[in-house]
Scaffold this motif. Structure first.
Motif, PDB file in Angstrom:
ATOM      1  N   VAL A 159      44.735  52.675  61.554  1.00 52.43           N
ATOM      2  CA  VAL A 159      46.089  52.625  62.129  1.00 52.43           C
ATOM      3  C   VAL A 159      47.122  52.487  61.010  1.00 52.43           C
ATOM      4  CG1 VAL A 159      47.629  51.365  63.689  1.00 52.43           C
ATOM      5  CG2 VAL A 159      45.183  51.599  64.248  1.00 52.43           C
ATOM      6  N   ARG A 160      48.137  53.353  61.041  1.00 56.74           N
ATOM      7  CA  ARG A 160      49.196  53.289  60.025  1.00 56.74           C
ATOM      8  C   ARG A 160      50.054  52.050  60.251  1.00 56.74           C
ATOM      9  NH1 ARG A 160      51.450  57.257  56.404  1.00 56.74           N
ATOM     10  NH2 ARG A 160      52.888  56.066  55.096  1.00 56.74           N
ATOM     11  N   ASN A 161      50.327  51.343  59.161  1.00 54.60           N
ATOM     12  CA  ASN A 161      51.178  50.162  59.210  1.00 54.60           C
ATOM     13  C   ASN A 161      52.009  50.142  57.938  1.00 54.60           C
ATOM     14  OD1 ASN A 161      51.864  47.238  58.635  1.00 54.60           O
ATOM     15  ND2 ASN A 161      51.021  47.010  60.694  1.00 54.60           N
ATOM     16  N   GLY A 162      53.218  50.660  58.019  1.00 54.67           N
ATOM     17  CA  GLY A 162      54.074  50.748  56.845  1.00 54.67           C
ATOM     18  C   GLY A 162      53.481  51.677  55.806  1.00 54.67           C
ATOM     19  N   ASP A 163      53.296  51.159  54.610  1.00 51.45           N
ATOM     20  CA  ASP A 163      52.732  51.950  53.520  1.00 51.45           C
ATOM     21  C   ASP A 163      51.215  51.857  53.450  1.00 51.45           C
ATOM     22  OD1 ASP A 163      55.249  52.790  52.693  1.00 51.45           O
ATOM     23  OD2 ASP A 163      55.508  51.065  51.350  1.00 51.45           O
ATOM     24  N   ASP A 164      50.615  51.245  54.464  1.00 47.89           N
ATOM     25  CA  ASP A 164      49.167  51.044  54.472  1.00 47.89           C
ATOM     26  C   ASP A 164      48.552  51.628  55.739  1.00 47.89           C
ATOM     27  OD1 ASP A 164      49.348  49.543  52.111  1.00 47.89           O
ATOM     28  OD2 ASP A 164      49.647  47.671  53.225  1.00 47.89           O
ATOM     29  N   TYR A 165      47.212  51.698  55.711  1.00 51.86           N
ATOM     30  CA  TYR A 165      46.420  51.864  56.919  1.00 51.86           C
ATOM     31  C   TYR A 165      45.591  50.600  57.111  1.00 51.86           C
ATOM     32  CZ  TYR A 165      47.404  56.841  57.619  1.00 51.86           C
ATOM     33  OH  TYR A 165      48.015  58.040  57.874  1.00 51.86           O
ATOM     34  N   VAL A 166      45.428  50.193  58.369  1.00 58.77           N
ATOM     35  CA  VAL A 166      44.619  49.024  58.699  1.00 58.77           C
ATOM     36  C   VAL A 166      43.381  49.513  59.451  1.00 58.77           C
ATOM     37  CG1 VAL A 166      44.512  46.817  59.902  1.00 58.77           C
ATOM     38  CG2 VAL A 166      46.634  47.533  58.768  1.00 58.77           C
ATOM     39  N   ILE A 167      42.214  49.080  59.002  1.00 60.16           N
ATOM     40  CA  ILE A 167      40.934  49.574  59.522  1.00 60.16           C
ATOM     41  C   ILE A 167      40.222  48.444  60.246  1.00 60.16           C
ATOM     42  CG2 ILE A 167      38.728  50.644  58.902  1.00 60.16           C
ATOM     43  CD1 ILE A 167      40.218  51.454  56.237  1.00 60.16           C
ATOM     44  N   ASP A 168      39.789  48.729  61.482  1.00 58.25           N
ATOM     45  CA  ASP A 168      38.993  47.792  62.261  1.00 58.25           C
ATOM     46  C   ASP A 168      37.848  48.572  62.904  1.00 58.25           C
ATOM     47  OD1 ASP A 168      40.357  44.973  62.483  1.00 58.25           O
ATOM     48  OD2 ASP A 168      41.990  46.441  62.612  1.00 58.25           O
ATOM     49  N   GLY A 169      36.632  48.129  62.657  1.00 59.99           N
ATOM     50  CA  GLY A 169      35.498  48.831  63.248  1.00 59.99           C
ATOM     51  C   GLY A 169      34.178  48.215  62.843  1.00 59.99           C
ATOM     52  N   HIS A 170      33.116  48.776  63.406  1.00 55.04           N
ATOM     53  CA  HIS A 170      31.758  48.264  63.266  1.00 55.04           C
ATOM     54  C   HIS A 170      30.861  49.447  62.911  1.00 55.04           C
ATOM     55  CE1 HIS A 170      28.298  45.750  65.282  1.00 55.04           C
ATOM     56  NE2 HIS A 170      28.150  45.853  63.971  1.00 55.04           N
ATOM     57  N   LYS A 171      30.250  49.419  61.733  1.00 51.26           N
ATOM     58  CA  LYS A 171      29.404  50.509  61.258  1.00 51.26           C
ATOM     59  C   LYS A 171      27.988  49.998  60.997  1.00 51.26           C
ATOM     60  CE  LYS A 171      32.805  53.625  60.710  1.00 51.26           C
ATOM     61  NZ  LYS A 171      32.847  54.918  61.437  1.00 51.26           N
ATOM     62  N   TRP A 172      27.023  50.922  61.023  1.00 51.51           N
ATOM     63  CA  TRP A 172      25.693  50.541  60.589  1.00 51.51           C
ATOM     64  C   TRP A 172      24.945  51.740  60.008  1.00 51.51           C
ATOM     65  CZ3 TRP A 172      21.690  49.017  64.912  1.00 51.51           C
ATOM     66  CH2 TRP A 172      21.562  50.040  65.844  1.00 51.51           C
ATOM     67  N   TRP A 173      23.775  51.448  59.424  1.00 48.32           N
ATOM     68  CA  TRP A 173      22.997  52.425  58.660  1.00 48.32           C
ATOM     69  C   TRP A 173      23.843  53.029  57.541  1.00 48.32           C
ATOM     70  CZ3 TRP A 173      18.187  51.557  59.122  1.00 48.32           C
ATOM     71  CH2 TRP A 173      17.677  51.083  60.334  1.00 48.32           C
ATOM     72  N   ILE A 174      24.586  52.146  56.863  1.00 52.89           N
ATOM     73  CA  ILE A 174      25.430  52.563  55.751  1.00 52.89           C
ATOM     74  C   ILE A 174      24.609  52.442  54.469  1.00 52.89           C
ATOM     75  CG2 ILE A 174      27.649  52.279  54.623  1.00 52.89           C
ATOM     76  CD1 ILE A 174      27.623  53.060  57.696  1.00 52.89           C
ATOM     77  N   SER A 175      24.068  53.563  54.036  1.00 59.87           N
ATOM     78  CA  SER A 175      23.123  53.580  52.917  1.00 59.87           C
ATOM     79  C   SER A 175      23.817  53.218  51.616  1.00 59.87           C
ATOM     80  CB  SER A 175      22.479  54.969  52.796  1.00 59.87           C
ATOM     81  OG  SER A 175      21.788  55.304  53.985  1.00 59.87           O
ATOM     82  N   GLY A 176      23.188  52.325  50.877  1.00 59.14           N
ATOM     83  CA  GLY A 176      23.689  51.920  49.574  1.00 59.14           C
ATOM     84  C   GLY A 176      24.677  50.777  49.601  1.00 59.14           C
ATOM     85  N   ALA A 177      25.067  50.328  50.789  1.00 56.37           N
ATOM     86  CA  ALA A 177      26.094  49.287  50.865  1.00 56.37           C
ATOM     87  C   ALA A 177      25.621  47.949  50.320  1.00 56.37           C
ATOM     88  CB  ALA A 177      26.557  49.115  52.310  1.00 56.37           C
ATOM     89  N   GLY A 178      24.305  47.717  50.274  1.00 59.26           N
ATOM     90  CA  GLY A 178      23.792  46.448  49.780  1.00 59.26           C
ATOM     91  C   GLY A 178      23.735  46.354  48.266  1.00 59.26           C
ATOM     92  N   ASP A 179      23.914  47.468  47.587  1.00 57.26           N
ATOM     93  CA  ASP A 179      23.839  47.503  46.128  1.00 57.26           C
ATOM     94  C   ASP A 179      25.113  46.903  45.541  1.00 57.26           C
ATOM     95  OD1 ASP A 179      23.866  48.328  43.391  1.00 57.26           O
ATOM     96  OD2 ASP A 179      22.562  50.023  43.873  1.00 57.26           O
TER      97      ASP A 179
END
Length: 407
Positions: A159-179
């Motif tokens: 969601v756009r908020n001024g000069d930024d985007y704000v991210i809200d969500g739930h992901k899984w099976w994100i390979s490599g994220a534990g490294d």
């Protein structure tokens, strides 16, 4: 249709085979031993292994580095898809080997995404250290709350908020994220839920140290945690990044996804053929070495039938993969979409069947850790889901075929 490898490819192939024989196969089990020892000694299975970090400079010095990325001024060593195919197949014979050559997923797909779609500033910030092998990255698309095989279901809010985007969500099976070397997420989510179906999604670059990102847990695959690479469940809660981090613009997520997934899918298939080839080799050696009921197993009819079937199917999958690579090089990824979908179904299924036969040939040893077959079976089984399940690809193939006949 010319499948002949270039002189450069043939020379690199010989160099890569020698590197595998000298540095990879003799230390294959040492990699997993180091992961286990690190975990016990330091309480963190996600620490990078000294083995891979030691081998990277050797591979780079031999010119076996960033071979996957075609037509990039930042990676002049990159090959065409056709020339890369036999090299990727060789790397795929050992699960951890591609990282040694900086040719491991998901970094390869992310680097291609950055090369194609990122700004020059973002290329300098993220692509260049990835190409040097200094950092790693992850691609955050799949979600637990929806059927992500239909990517229009993905609901993470951007969601756009001024000069930024704000991210809200739930992901899984994100390979490599534990490294701990993972410094960047490429996140797919919705910027406009009311836009036309394929214009709701966008992709955005999210530094891994941004406040609001929580690694919930690692997700094991058939009991393997795949440390130090791994696959993780992640929450994004009020994650704020600059608006300039959005790739291309709002509503262009599907366009980027298609550009990323074509090469990613063919690389998976190339590696799967390497897995199948090695499984066949191990199976033949085992059958020649074992005697049952008065003769070698390799002399028994059922095993000769399986060996023949394996050779037929591996070569079939390789030829179709080479055709897809040739088309990607000559007419582009979009024109090769049918062949890419076909190999994404064919290659993992062939590898799975050959692995299963090889496990059977090894008996109880086949399901142990003494051979690479059990781990490769578990890893390969995920390929029938990763980058789109078989059913989605079969549906796409059928639609294209029906379209040829006026439906």
């Amino acid at each position: 249709m010319d499948f002949e490898y270039s002189a450069r490819c043939t020379e690199l192939q010989a160099r890569l085979l020698a590197f595998m024989d000298q540095h990879i196969y003799p230390r294959e089990n040492a990699f997993y031993a180091e992961v286990d020892e690190n975990g016990r000694a330091q309480g963190n299975r996600w620490l990078p292994t000294a083995l891979i970090e030691e081998l990277k400079p050797l591979a780079r010095a031999q010119g076996l580095w960033n071979l996957f990325l075609p037509r990039s001024p930042r990676a002049p060593e990159g090959l065409s898809n056709l020339d890369y195919a036999p090299l990727c197949e060789i790397m795929g014979r050992v699960p951890w080997a591609p990282e040694v050559f900086n040719c491991a997923a998901p970094d390869t797909g992310n680097m291609e995404t950055l090369e194609r779609y990122a700004s020059e500033a973002h290329k300098a910030e993220w692509l260049e250290p990835l190409l040097r092998g200094e950092i790693r990255s992850a691609f955050a698309m799949t979600e637990p709350g929806v059927a992500s095989s239909d990517a229009t279901n993905i609901g993470t809010a951007i969601v756009r908020n001024g000069d930024d985007y704000v991210i809200d969500g739930h992901k899984w099976w994100i390979s490599g994220a534990g490294d701990p070397r993972c410094k960047l997420f490429i996140v797919m989510g919705k910027t406009d839920p009311d836009a036309p179906r394929h214009q709701q999604q966008s992709m955005i670059l999210v530094p891994a140290d941004t406040p609001g990102i929580t690694i919930v847990r690692p997700l094991p695959v058939f009991g393997y945690d795949d440390a130090p690479h791994g696959h993780c469940e992640i929450r994004f809660e009020n994650v704020r990044v600059p608006a300039a981090n959005l790739l291309l613009g709002e509503g262009r997520g599907f366009e980027i996804a298609q550009g990323r997934l074509g090469p990613g899918r063919i690389h998976h298939c190339m590696r799967a053929i390497g897995v199948a080839e090695r499984a066949l080799e191990l199976m033949c050696r085992r059958l020649n070495a074992r005697v049952a009921f008065g003769k070698r197993l390799s002399e028994q009819g059922v095993w000769r039938e399986r060996i023949a079937e394996a050779r037929i199917r591996i070569d079939t999958a390789r030829l179709l993969t080479l055709k897809a690579a040739w088309l990607m090089d000559t007419v582009g990824n979009k024109s090769a979409q049918a062949e890419i979908a076909m190999i994404k179904v064919l290659a993992p299924n062939v590898a799975q069947d050959v692995l299963d036969w090889a496990i059977q040939a090894h008996g109880a040893a086949g399901v142990s850790g003494d051979f690479p077959l059990a781990y490769q079976w578990a890893a390969n089984r995920t390929l029938r889901l990763a980058d789109g399940p078989d059913e989605v690809h079969r549906n796409a193939i059928a639609k294209l075929e029906l379209g040829r006949h006026g439906v």
